[in-house]
Design a protein around this motif. Structure first.
Motif, PDB file in Angstrom:
ATOM      1  N   ASP A   4     -15.766 120.815  83.823  1.00 20.92           N
ATOM      2  CA  ASP A   4     -16.542 121.425  82.733  1.00 20.92           C
ATOM      3  C   ASP A   4     -17.541 122.446  83.273  1.00 20.92           C
ATOM      4  O   ASP A   4     -17.728 123.505  82.667  1.00 20.92           O
ATOM      5  CB  ASP A   4     -17.285 120.346  81.931  1.00 20.92           C
ATOM      6  N   LEU A  20     -14.052 110.805  70.041  1.00 18.54           N
ATOM      7  CA  LEU A  20     -14.357 112.243  69.965  1.00 18.54           C
ATOM      8  C   LEU A  20     -14.109 112.933  71.308  1.00 18.54           C
ATOM      9  O   LEU A  20     -13.597 114.062  71.343  1.00 18.54           O
ATOM     10  CB  LEU A  20     -15.801 112.458  69.510  1.00 18.54           C
ATOM     11  N   ALA A  21     -14.447 112.263  72.409  1.00 20.21           N
ATOM     12  CA  ALA A  21     -14.188 112.834  73.742  1.00 20.21           C
ATOM     13  C   ALA A  21     -12.688 112.990  73.964  1.00 20.21           C
ATOM     14  O   ALA A  21     -12.237 114.009  74.503  1.00 20.21           O
ATOM     15  CB  ALA A  21     -14.811 111.959  74.828  1.00 20.21           C
ATOM     16  N   ASN A  30     -11.523 115.934  71.971  1.00 14.60           N
ATOM     17  CA  ASN A  30     -11.952 117.166  72.647  1.00 14.60           C
ATOM     18  C   ASN A  30     -11.016 117.496  73.808  1.00 14.60           C
ATOM     19  O   ASN A  30     -10.614 118.650  73.981  1.00 14.60           O
ATOM     20  CB  ASN A  30     -13.401 117.021  73.131  1.00 14.60           C
ATOM     21  N   VAL A  31     -10.655 116.492  74.604  1.00 17.46           N
ATOM     22  CA  VAL A  31      -9.729 116.704  75.728  1.00 17.46           C
ATOM     23  C   VAL A  31      -8.376 117.177  75.209  1.00 17.46           C
ATOM     24  O   VAL A  31      -7.790 118.119  75.746  1.00 17.46           O
ATOM     25  CB  VAL A  31      -9.577 115.406  76.564  1.00 17.46           C
ATOM     26  N   VAL A  78      -7.599 118.672  72.319  1.00 10.57           N
ATOM     27  CA  VAL A  78      -7.693 120.035  71.784  1.00 10.57           C
ATOM     28  C   VAL A  78      -7.788 121.035  72.931  1.00 10.57           C
ATOM     29  O   VAL A  78      -7.103 122.067  72.933  1.00 10.57           O
ATOM     30  CB  VAL A  78      -8.902 120.170  70.831  1.00 10.57           C
ATOM     31  N   PHE A  79      -8.617 120.734  73.919  1.00 13.41           N
ATOM     32  CA  PHE A  79      -8.769 121.662  75.039  1.00 13.41           C
ATOM     33  C   PHE A  79      -7.439 121.884  75.750  1.00 13.41           C
ATOM     34  O   PHE A  79      -7.027 123.026  75.975  1.00 13.41           O
ATOM     35  CB  PHE A  79      -9.821 121.165  76.033  1.00 13.41           C
ATOM     36  N   SER A  96     -16.023 123.730  74.354  1.00 11.68           N
ATOM     37  CA  SER A  96     -15.358 122.464  74.645  1.00 11.68           C
ATOM     38  C   SER A  96     -15.978 121.794  75.880  1.00 11.68           C
ATOM     39  O   SER A  96     -16.168 120.575  75.903  1.00 11.68           O
ATOM     40  CB  SER A  96     -13.859 122.687  74.866  1.00 11.68           C
ATOM     41  N   VAL A 147     -19.343 120.391  74.822  1.00 10.60           N
ATOM     42  CA  VAL A 147     -19.111 119.185  74.017  1.00 10.60           C
ATOM     43  C   VAL A 147     -18.734 118.022  74.934  1.00 10.60           C
ATOM     44  O   VAL A 147     -19.241 116.908  74.783  1.00 10.60           O
ATOM     45  CB  VAL A 147     -18.028 119.441  72.945  1.00 10.60           C
ATOM     46  N   SER A 148     -17.870 118.274  75.894  1.00 12.03           N
ATOM     47  CA  SER A 148     -17.445 117.241  76.835  1.00 12.03           C
ATOM     48  C   SER A 148     -18.630 116.659  77.593  1.00 12.03           C
ATOM     49  O   SER A 148     -18.812 115.428  77.644  1.00 12.03           O
ATOM     50  CB  SER A 148     -16.422 117.826  77.823  1.00 12.03           C
ATOM     51  N   LEU A 169     -20.864 114.659  75.206  1.00  8.30           N
ATOM     52  CA  LEU A 169     -20.261 113.383  74.809  1.00  8.30           C
ATOM     53  C   LEU A 169     -20.317 112.366  75.939  1.00  8.30           C
ATOM     54  O   LEU A 169     -20.661 111.198  75.714  1.00  8.30           O
ATOM     55  CB  LEU A 169     -18.814 113.591  74.349  1.00  8.30           C
TER      56      LEU A 169
END
Length: 163
Positions: A49, A109-110, A113-114, A116-117, A143, A146-147, A150
């Motif tokens: 990240d 949610l994490a 996010n992974v 989607v990324f 992203s 957000v990662s 989170l």
């Protein structure tokens, strides 16, 4: 909700959960395995990240991904089983704790996010001719933010559950 609380009571009263609770070394060993898994998973994710956010631009994304992300996946192999076993030992209390459910929600949610990324944002970078110098999209940077947010929140929830 009685079925759920009955399930948590049953889970906590299993021979396995009782053995873990009563063992002098098993519960602490599981905590250590869980923490080592967190370090491996979150450490790799944080480094990746940070690269997405513009640090260490000399490291190619594809190579960094190929190196770090499998380590994060291995961390999951430690976290999931140890987390389930730790949960079992105190499932009646944790099962009704809002902090526990916040942690589980943040984990979902994490994971989203992974997903989607890697499905939508990273593929174009992976297939570009020069991913080393390609400018990252604002969505990829978001992203990454957000990662990081989170994972910090998930770790904070985990620590709060210990008190």
């Amino acid at each position: 909700m009685p079925e759920v609380t009955d399930f948590f009571a049953w889970l906590e009263n299993t021979a396995l959960a009782s053995s873990i609770r009563q063992s002098l070394w098993l519960y602490p060993a599981l905590e250590i395995v869980h923490i080592v898994g967190i370090v491996i998973l979150v450490g790799g994710a944080f480094l990746f990240d940070l690269r997405l956010l513009g640090f260490a631009k000399n490291l190619p994304l594809k190579a960094l991904s190929a190196h770090l992300l499998p380590w994060s996946q291995r961390g999951l192999l430690l976290i999931v089983p140890s987390g389930i076993l730790l949960f079992m030992t105190n499932s009646r209390t944790l099962g009704i704790d809002p902090t526990f459910w916040l942690k589980m929600t943040l984990l979902v949610l994490a994971a989203i996010n992974v997903l989607v990324f890697h499905r939508l944002l990273f593929k174009p970078l992976n297939h570009s001719e020069n991913p080393h110098n390609k400018e990252l999209s604002p969505a990829a940077k978001l992203s990454a933010l957000v990662s990081i947010s989170l994972w910090v929140a998930i770790i904070a929830c985990g620590r709060l559950l210990a008190y």
